[in-house]
Design a protein around this motif. Sequence first.
Motif, PDB file in Angstrom:
ATOM      1  N   THR A 191      -6.920   1.343   7.689  1.00 35.27           N
ATOM      2  CA  THR A 191      -6.355   2.309   6.742  1.00 35.27           C
ATOM      3  C   THR A 191      -7.429   2.881   5.827  1.00 35.27           C
ATOM      4  O   THR A 191      -7.360   4.036   5.432  1.00 35.27           O
ATOM      5  CB  THR A 191      -5.220   1.681   5.903  1.00 35.27           C
ATOM      6  N   ARG A 249       0.844  -1.186   0.000  1.00 36.56           N
ATOM      7  CA  ARG A 249       0.000   0.000   0.000  1.00 36.56           C
ATOM      8  C   ARG A 249       0.881   1.237   0.000  1.00 36.56           C
ATOM      9  O   ARG A 249       1.805   1.348   0.797  1.00 36.56           O
ATOM     10  CB  ARG A 249      -0.889  -0.008   1.239  1.00 36.56           C
ATOM     11  N   ASP A 250       0.592   2.170  -0.902  1.00 36.48           N
ATOM     12  CA  ASP A 250       1.315   3.440  -1.021  1.00 36.48           C
ATOM     13  C   ASP A 250       2.825   3.238  -1.149  1.00 36.48           C
ATOM     14  O   ASP A 250       3.620   3.951  -0.544  1.00 36.48           O
ATOM     15  CB  ASP A 250       1.022   4.357   0.176  1.00 36.48           C
ATOM     16  N   GLU A 297      -8.478   6.905   5.498  1.00 38.79           N
ATOM     17  CA  GLU A 297      -8.448   7.638   4.235  1.00 38.79           C
ATOM     18  C   GLU A 297      -9.738   8.404   3.986  1.00 38.79           C
ATOM     19  O   GLU A 297      -9.761   9.357   3.245  1.00 38.79           O
ATOM     20  CB  GLU A 297      -8.206   6.642   3.079  1.00 38.79           C
TER      21      GLU A 297
END
Length: 88
Positions: A83, A63-64, A87
Amino acid sequence: MTPLRLVFLIALGYIGWRMLRGGWGAKRSTNAHMATSDPQDVLVEDPVCHVLIPKHQALRLRRDGKTYYFCSEQCCDQFAGQTEQGES
């Protein structure tokens, strides 16, 4: 000295010499294998329950641009839910 006694003393001396040199047929244990260990044997920490697990056994979530490692699907799902809420 009888020949049998001489053979016995030679055999006994040989066994003692082998034991002093590092065992009877056993290879010496060195830490050299530790320096060249497989990088897959690294322990990683689960960000949810903070359990340490071998990297090759862990579940992965990317992720990211960062990879997260988990001990179980429950921890992975819990982390994904946290998460996504963060967001929003």
